[in-house]
Each structure stands twice: as structure tokens, then as C-alpha cells.
Enzyme design. Structure first.
Site, PDB file in Angstrom:
ATOM      1  N   ARG A  79       0.823  -1.227   0.000  1.00 46.66           N
ATOM      2  CA  ARG A  79       0.000   0.000   0.000  1.00 46.66           C
ATOM      3  C   ARG A  79       0.854   1.273   0.000  1.00 46.66           C
ATOM      4  NH1 ARG A  79      -3.218  -3.419  -0.846  1.00 46.66           N
ATOM      5  NH2 ARG A  79      -5.346  -3.579  -0.062  1.00 46.66           N
ATOM      6  N   SER A 126     -10.998  -0.401   2.728  1.00 53.07           N
ATOM      7  CA  SER A 126     -10.295  -0.456   4.023  1.00 53.07           C
ATOM      8  C   SER A 126      -9.913   0.958   4.450  1.00 53.07           C
ATOM      9  CB  SER A 126      -9.000  -1.263   3.901  1.00 53.07           C
ATOM     10  OG  SER A 126      -9.272  -2.561   3.448  1.00 53.07           O
ATOM     11  N   GLU A 179      -5.355   4.309   5.468  1.00 56.69           N
ATOM     12  CA  GLU A 179      -5.015   4.079   4.065  1.00 56.69           C
ATOM     13  C   GLU A 179      -5.615   5.200   3.209  1.00 56.69           C
ATOM     14  OE1 GLU A 179      -5.890   0.078   2.118  1.00 56.69           O
ATOM     15  OE2 GLU A 179      -6.990   1.413   0.806  1.00 56.69           O
TER      16      GLU A 179
HETATM   17  P1  FAD Z   1      -8.980   8.858  -5.769  1.00 57.73           P
HETATM   18  O1  FAD Z   1      -9.728   8.612  -4.508  1.00 57.73           O
HETATM   19  O2  FAD Z   1      -9.638   9.695  -6.809  1.00 57.73           O
HETATM   20  O3  FAD Z   1      -7.573   9.512  -5.403  1.00 57.73           O
HETATM   21  C1  FAD Z   1      -6.745   8.988  -4.381  1.00 57.73           C
HETATM   22  C2  FAD Z   1      -5.508   9.892  -4.234  1.00 57.73           C
HETATM   23  O4  FAD Z   1      -4.722   9.851  -5.419  1.00 57.73           O
HETATM   24  C3  FAD Z   1      -5.854  11.373  -4.046  1.00 57.73           C
HETATM   25  O5  FAD Z   1      -4.902  11.918  -3.169  1.00 57.73           O
HETATM   26  C4  FAD Z   1      -5.722  11.964  -5.444  1.00 57.73           C
HETATM   27  O6  FAD Z   1      -5.391  13.350  -5.418  1.00 57.73           O
HETATM   28  C5  FAD Z   1      -4.588  11.142  -6.030  1.00 57.73           C
HETATM   29  N1  FAD Z   1      -4.715  10.911  -7.482  1.00 57.73           N
HETATM   30  C6  FAD Z   1      -5.791  10.397  -8.141  1.00 57.73           C
HETATM   31  N2  FAD Z   1      -5.516  10.241  -9.451  1.00 57.73           N
HETATM   32  C7  FAD Z   1      -4.234  10.669  -9.636  1.00 57.73           C
HETATM   33  C8  FAD Z   1      -3.379  10.754 -10.775  1.00 57.73           C
HETATM   34  N3  FAD Z   1      -3.777  10.387 -11.990  1.00 57.73           N
HETATM   35  N4  FAD Z   1      -2.135  11.245 -10.600  1.00 57.73           N
HETATM   36  C9  FAD Z   1      -1.711  11.613  -9.372  1.00 57.73           C
HETATM   37  N5  FAD Z   1      -2.481  11.581  -8.261  1.00 57.73           N
HETATM   38  C10 FAD Z   1      -3.728  11.109  -8.393  1.00 57.73           C
HETATM   39  N6  FAD Z   1      -7.761  -0.573  -2.700  1.00 57.73           N
HETATM   40  C11 FAD Z   1      -6.945  -1.649  -2.783  1.00 57.73           C
HETATM   41  O7  FAD Z   1      -5.724  -1.511  -2.901  1.00 57.73           O
HETATM   42  N7  FAD Z   1      -7.441  -2.925  -2.725  1.00 57.73           N
HETATM   43  C12 FAD Z   1      -8.758  -3.159  -2.610  1.00 57.73           C
HETATM   44  O8  FAD Z   1      -9.175  -4.316  -2.556  1.00 57.73           O
HETATM   45  C13 FAD Z   1      -9.648  -2.051  -2.534  1.00 57.73           C
HETATM   46  N8  FAD Z   1     -10.969  -2.244  -2.377  1.00 57.73           N
HETATM   47  C14 FAD Z   1     -11.800  -1.176  -2.304  1.00 57.73           C
HETATM   48  C15 FAD Z   1     -13.174  -1.408  -2.157  1.00 57.73           C
HETATM   49  C16 FAD Z   1     -14.068  -0.359  -2.080  1.00 57.73           C
HETATM   50  C17 FAD Z   1     -15.541  -0.642  -1.939  1.00 57.73           C
HETATM   51  C18 FAD Z   1     -13.590   0.970  -2.153  1.00 57.73           C
HETATM   52  C19 FAD Z   1     -14.543   2.126  -2.104  1.00 57.73           C
HETATM   53  C20 FAD Z   1     -12.221   1.217  -2.273  1.00 57.73           C
HETATM   54  C21 FAD Z   1     -11.314   0.149  -2.356  1.00 57.73           C
HETATM   55  N9  FAD Z   1      -9.926   0.340  -2.469  1.00 57.73           N
HETATM   56  C22 FAD Z   1      -9.091  -0.741  -2.586  1.00 57.73           C
HETATM   57  C23 FAD Z   1      -9.346   1.692  -2.456  1.00 57.73           C
HETATM   58  C24 FAD Z   1      -9.361   2.392  -3.840  1.00 57.73           C
HETATM   59  O9  FAD Z   1     -10.264   1.776  -4.712  1.00 57.73           O
HETATM   60  C25 FAD Z   1      -7.990   2.397  -4.502  1.00 57.73           C
HETATM   61  O10 FAD Z   1      -7.051   3.025  -3.673  1.00 57.73           O
HETATM   62  C26 FAD Z   1      -8.003   3.116  -5.859  1.00 57.73           C
HETATM   63  O11 FAD Z   1      -6.766   2.945  -6.503  1.00 57.73           O
HETATM   64  C27 FAD Z   1      -8.292   4.601  -5.722  1.00 57.73           C
HETATM   65  O12 FAD Z   1      -8.478   5.119  -7.031  1.00 57.73           O
HETATM   66  P2  FAD Z   1      -9.289   6.445  -7.301  1.00 57.73           P
HETATM   67  O13 FAD Z   1      -9.093   6.778  -8.748  1.00 57.73           O
HETATM   68  O14 FAD Z   1     -10.688   6.318  -6.848  1.00 57.73           O
HETATM   69  O15 FAD Z   1      -8.497   7.472  -6.382  1.00 57.73           O
HETATM   70  N1  EPU Z   2     -10.955 -10.134   9.953  1.00 58.65           N
HETATM   71  C1  EPU Z   2     -11.706 -10.197  11.100  1.00 58.65           C
HETATM   72  N2  EPU Z   2     -12.804  -9.381  11.194  1.00 58.65           N
HETATM   73  C2  EPU Z   2     -13.180  -8.534  10.218  1.00 58.65           C
HETATM   74  C3  EPU Z   2     -12.399  -8.459   9.041  1.00 58.65           C
HETATM   75  C4  EPU Z   2     -11.288  -9.273   8.942  1.00 58.65           C
HETATM   76  O1  EPU Z   2     -11.406 -10.945  12.006  1.00 58.65           O
HETATM   77  O2  EPU Z   2     -14.191  -7.837  10.383  1.00 58.65           O
HETATM   78  C5  EPU Z   2      -9.780 -11.017   9.823  1.00 58.65           C
HETATM   79  C6  EPU Z   2     -10.130 -12.435   9.386  1.00 58.65           C
HETATM   80  O3  EPU Z   2      -9.266 -13.293  10.065  1.00 58.65           O
HETATM   81  C7  EPU Z   2      -9.764 -12.464   7.939  1.00 58.65           C
HETATM   82  C8  EPU Z   2      -8.601 -11.490   7.890  1.00 58.65           C
HETATM   83  O4  EPU Z   2      -8.919 -10.500   8.855  1.00 58.65           O
HETATM   84  O5  EPU Z   2      -9.397 -13.736   7.533  1.00 58.65           O
HETATM   85  C9  EPU Z   2      -8.383 -10.835   6.559  1.00 58.65           C
HETATM   86  O6  EPU Z   2      -9.598 -10.230   6.118  1.00 58.65           O
HETATM   87  P1  EPU Z   2      -9.857  -9.932   4.582  1.00 58.65           P
HETATM   88  O7  EPU Z   2      -9.472 -11.094   3.773  1.00 58.65           O
HETATM   89  O8  EPU Z   2     -11.234  -9.391   4.440  1.00 58.65           O
HETATM   90  O9  EPU Z   2      -8.792  -8.837   4.253  1.00 58.65           O
HETATM   91  P2  EPU Z   2      -8.318  -7.512   4.966  1.00 58.65           P
HETATM   92  O10 EPU Z   2      -6.953  -7.729   5.495  1.00 58.65           O
HETATM   93  O11 EPU Z   2      -9.347  -7.013   5.906  1.00 58.65           O
HETATM   94  C10 EPU Z   2      -7.183  -6.666   2.786  1.00 58.65           C
HETATM   95  C11 EPU Z   2      -7.099  -5.387   2.012  1.00 58.65           C
HETATM   96  C12 EPU Z   2      -8.312  -5.230   1.128  1.00 58.65           C
HETATM   97  C13 EPU Z   2      -8.387  -6.406   0.171  1.00 58.65           C
HETATM   98  C14 EPU Z   2      -8.490  -7.680   0.998  1.00 58.65           C
HETATM   99  C15 EPU Z   2      -8.504  -8.923   0.160  1.00 58.65           C
HETATM  100  C16 EPU Z   2      -5.752  -3.869   3.329  1.00 58.65           C
HETATM  101  C17 EPU Z   2      -5.734  -2.651   4.190  1.00 58.65           C
HETATM  102  N3  EPU Z   2      -6.944  -4.266   2.906  1.00 58.65           N
HETATM  103  O12 EPU Z   2      -8.266  -6.537   3.688  1.00 58.65           O
HETATM  104  O13 EPU Z   2      -8.162  -4.044   0.386  1.00 58.65           O
HETATM  105  O14 EPU Z   2      -9.495  -6.294  -0.693  1.00 58.65           O
HETATM  106  O15 EPU Z   2      -7.349  -7.761   1.888  1.00 58.65           O
HETATM  107  O16 EPU Z   2      -7.231  -9.226  -0.278  1.00 58.65           O
HETATM  108  O17 EPU Z   2      -4.697  -4.429   3.035  1.00 58.65           O
HETATM  109  C18 EPU Z   2      -8.600  -1.678   0.458  1.00 58.65           C
HETATM  110  O18 EPU Z   2      -7.382  -1.521   0.470  1.00 58.65           O
HETATM  111  O19 EPU Z   2      -9.411  -0.733   0.432  1.00 58.65           O
HETATM  112  C19 EPU Z   2      -9.141  -3.052   0.474  1.00 58.65           C
HETATM  113  C20 EPU Z   2     -10.434  -3.319   0.525  1.00 58.65           C
END
Ligand code: FAD
Ligand code: EPU
Length: 337
Positions: A160, A236, A333
Site C-alpha cells: 500500500r 479499508s 489508508e
Molecule cells: P482517488 O480517490 O480519486 O484519489 C486517491 C488519491 O490519489 C488522491 O490523493 C488523489 O489526489 C490522487 N490521485 C488520483 N488520481 C491521480 C493521478 N492520476 N495522478 C496523481 N495523483 C492522483 N484498494 C486496494 O488496494 N485494494 C482493494 O481491494 C480495494 N478495495 C476497495 C473497495 C471499495 C468498496 C472501495 C470504495 C475502495 C477500495 N480500495 C481498494 C481503495 C481504492 O479503490 C484504490 O485506492 C483506488 O486505486 C483509488 O483510485 P481512485 O481513482 O478512486 O483514487
Molecule cells: N478479519 C476479522 N474481522 C473482520 C475483518 C477481517 O477478524 O471484520 C480477519 C479475518 O481473520 C480475515 C482477515 O482478517 O481472515 C483478513 O480479512 P480480509 O481477507 O477481508 O482482508 P483484509 O486484510 O481485511 C485486505 C485489504 C483489502 C483487500 C483484501 C482482500 C488492506 C488494508 N486491505 O483486507 O483491500 O481487498 O485484503 O485481499 O490491506 C482496500 O485496500 O481498500 C481493500 C479493501
């Protein structure tokens, strides 16, 4: 350019804030014009707004990245390299790759946001990180629009994290294009994540393909993460903390069921923040318009009408409580603006 513009539809938390000015850009030339014509005005680049929390109105211009395009720039028997403009939707790009049988990003299906943002926090999910397929990131300097390229090493990718997240670089580079190297054959399928195996087994997919993996990931995500179109959230809220081996063993004495994962650093482990937050009793709690998601304790939600400050206040309370109960520091994050 639009004045006094509501950003509510442009952030997945659904927070109501306004920008003094707002504009969409669909070419690099438009960015150059803004930079040259408005040198003093504070600027914020916005992608899908899915990793951002607005704490107040933005006094300046919000530049919504809508620069689109995708081109295969290199092809061998086993790989392709594709150059994708930063304004492309991430999930659409993943599904394009899957449909064309290009492997490497199928585990990252359904992550919201744009391609240009993916390198910033090195998006990751279900056993994959985008750093493993990025070869080059093209940027434009936000003070003069001069291009600069970062190869994979120069991006300094970590969990991240990347060079673009460093405080001194925040807002300095506009990511306008990202190059990905994907497999055409001999795909390396990542199925270590338990839930992926379960879904594939349920569906009797004994020899899964890229599409099967992407669909399994989509199914898992839909079952536990809130849909931002219905409930405001940014995925997250916190990163999973890294702890020392000693700390891990101390915690295991008290909580033998605590999950933990090895990292690539010796004697350093990652533990799920969601587990800590659940163990501390926050999961499913609601405080007025804000709360902790009942199915995933790492996700803070806006049930409607919450301000960025209310969301941050809940996050701060969780941070303090986890510190007090476990002596572990949680780090957000999400980007605060
Ligand atoms: P924005 O929110 O628009 O921007 C984020 C930051 O980047 C801001 O500071 C912005 O100024 C800057 N920025 C945006 N575009 C640019 C650019 N082109 N050049 C320079 N700076 C820029 N993340 C994960 O890693 N794994 C996940 O599984 C995951 N699951 C998610 C699930 C949900 C339901 C949600 C809502 C979010 C999740 N995220 C996850 C977080 C998010 O989707 C990612 O971080 C994604 O890459 C953000 O993209 P965005 O375009 O929406 O960024
Ligand atoms: N867990 C709990 N309670 C909860 C949630 C999680 O006990 O309410 C424990 C469980 O043991 C579970 C473990 O945490 O097995 C891991 O949970 P999960 O697989 O849902 O993943 P996470 O660590 O909570 C991370 C990323 C997610 C990504 C998932 C799947 C980060 C900060 N988050 O979540 O990314 O989708 O793994 O790989 O690393 C994001 O960055 O926005 C995001 C959604």
C-alpha cells in the site's frame, strides 16, 4: 470549468463538500493549459474518489482525470505490454484483460477507481499486487507539465505504498499513463486466498481460467464489502499493521486465534486490522450517520449525511482504542483532503 461545484457524486464516501472550481480533462494539453493559466491556484487531481476523505470544502480547482485510451505497445509469444491512460476505469481494464486472456490482474477485479491511481498505493487484493505487472509509470509535473517516467524500481513499491505517496511528492506528479506487462500464456493463477478456492470448488471449476478467478473475486467482494453506490465508504480505512515477531508472540499468548501473515521482511508479520477492530468490539457499531461495517470491520461507512470530520472522528477513536488495547498503531489508508 464549473464554479462552487458539489463533490458528493465524486467521492465514494458520499460526503457533501464543494470545490471552488471543477473541471474534467480528457487530454494532457488541457492539463498544461490549467497549469499555465492558473499557476497560483491550489489543485487537486481526482480519479474515482474511492480512496479520499474530504474534511472540508476544497479552495482551489479539482481536476477530474478523464484521459482515456489503451494501446498494446509490445507483443511477444508469451507477453503483451499495454499502455493505459490514467483516466480509464480500473475494473473495466481488468475485464478487458480477462476477456482477451491476458493474465496478471484478474485478482484485482472490482477495485474501484482509475488506472492512474492504481500505482499510488500499489493496489492489492486476494493475493495480488499491481506492482507485479507495472513496468513504467508516466507522469507530468504539476508545476510545469514536464514529463517524467518512473520504471518499476523507481516507483519504490511496497505494501500500500510507493514513491507517489511520500509527503514530499503528494500532488507533485500527475500520473497520465501506466504500462502493464501481462501474460498471454502460461498464466500464473493466484489461488492461495482461501475464499477463492472455496468459490471455485463450489462451482466445480477444477481447472479455472482467468475469467473464473475474476468472477470468484467479484463474488467474494460483493459478499463482504459494501457497494459504494448504496453505502458510502472507501474500502479499508486503515492499512494492516506490521508487527515484530516478539509482539506477535506476545499477542498469541493472549489471543491464540489471532491471524497473522509472513512478510518479505525477516521477523516482521502483518496482522489484519479488521481482526483487531472486531476484537475491540467496534464491528457493526453505528454512531449517528457513521459506523463500522457489520461484515468487514476495516471499512468505515457513511450511512447518509455524515461529514468528513465525523468519519475521521470515528477513525481517531478506533486508532486510540486499538493503541490502548493492543499497543499497536493503526495508520489510515485513505487520503485526507
Ligand atoms: P482517488 O480517490 O480519486 O484519489 C486517491 C488519491 O490519489 C488522491 O490523493 C488523489 O489526489 C490522487 N490521485 C488520483 N488520481 C491521480 C493521478 N492520476 N495522478 C496523481 N495523483 C492522483 N484498494 C486496494 O488496494 N485494494 C482493494 O481491494 C480495494 N478495495 C476497495 C473497495 C471499495 C468498496 C472501495 C470504495 C475502495 C477500495 N480500495 C481498494 C481503495 C481504492 O479503490 C484504490 O485506492 C483506488 O486505486 C483509488 O483510485 P481512485 O481513482 O478512486 O483514487
Ligand atoms: N478479519 C476479522 N474481522 C473482520 C475483518 C477481517 O477478524 O471484520 C480477519 C479475518 O481473520 C480475515 C482477515 O482478517 O481472515 C483478513 O480479512 P480480509 O481477507 O477481508 O482482508 P483484509 O486484510 O481485511 C485486505 C485489504 C483489502 C483487500 C483484501 C482482500 C488492506 C488494508 N486491505 O483486507 O483491500 O481487498 O485484503 O485481499 O490491506 C482496500 O485496500 O481498500 C481493500 C479493501
Amino acid at each position: 470549468m464549473q464554479k462552487n461545484f458539489s463533490l458528493k457524486p465524486y467521492n465514494t464516501f458520499g460526503v457533501e463538500v464543494k470545490a471552488d472550481w471543477f473541471t474534467d480533462i480528457d487530454s494532457e494539453e488541457q492539463l498544461l493549459t490549467i497549469i499555465d493559466d492558473l499557476p497560483e491556484m491550489p489543485k487537486l487531481i481526482l480519479g474515482g474518489g474511492s480512496n479520499i476523505l474530504f474534511l472540508k470544502d476544497f479552495k482551489g480547482i479539482v481536476i477530474h482525470n478523464n484521459i482515456k485510451g489503451k494501446k498494446i505497445i509490445e507483443e511477444t509469444e508469451t507477453h503483451i505490454t499495454v499502455a493505459v491512460k490514467g483516466g480509464e476505469n480500473w475494473h473495466d481494464f481488468v475485464m478487458w484483460a480477462v476477456e482477451n486472456n491476458y493474465g496478471g490482474i484478474e485478482n484485482l477485479a472490482l477495485i474501484p477507481g482509475k488506472v492512474g491511481t492504481a500505482p499510488i498505493q500499489n493496489i492489492g487484493a486476494y493475493g495480488a499486487e499491481v506492482k507485479d505487472v507495472i513496468t513504467l509509470v508516466h507522469t507530468l509535473n504539476m508545476t510545469n507539465c514536464v514529463p517524467k517516467k518512473f520504471d518499476n524500481t523507481a516507483c519504490q513499491f511496497k505494501y500500500r505504498d510507493s514513491i507517489f505517496k511520500k509527503p514530499e511528492n503528494k500532488g507533485l506528479y500527475f500520473i497520465n499513463e501506466v504500462h502493464f506487462k501481462l501474460t498471454k500464456k502460461h498464466h500464473i493463477l493466484k489461488m492461495d486466498y482461501g475464499a477463492i478456492q472455496e468459490v471455485l470448488k463450489q462451482q466445480n471449476k477444477l481447472q479455472p481460467n482467468l475469467e473464473d478467478i475474476a468472477q470468484a473475486v467479484i463474488k467474494i467482494r460483493q459478499s463482504k464489502l459494501p457497494d459504494p453506490n448504496k453505502t458510502g465508504n472507501a474500502g479499508s480505512f486503515f492499512k494492516n499493521p506490521y508487527i515484530s515477531d516478539r509482539k506477535r508472540r506476545q499477542l498469541l499468548l493472549k489471543y491464540p486465534d489471532m491471524p497473522f501473515y509472513k512478510t518479505n521482511q525477516k521477523e516482521v508479520y502483518k496482522i489484519p486490522a479488521g481482526w483487531l477492530i472486531e476484537k475491540a468490539g467496534w464491528k457493526g457499531q453505528q454512531f449517528g450517520p457513521v459506523g463500522v461495517h457489520p461484515k468487514q470491520a476495516l471499512v468505515i461507512v457513511n450511512y447518509g449525511g455524515a461529514t468528513g470530520k465525523q468519519i475521521k472522528a470515528l477513525a481517531d477513536k478506533i486508532i486510540a482504542d486499538i493503541k490502548q488495547k493492543f499497543e499497536i498503531n493503526l495508520h489510515p489508508e485513505v487520503n485526507f483532503i
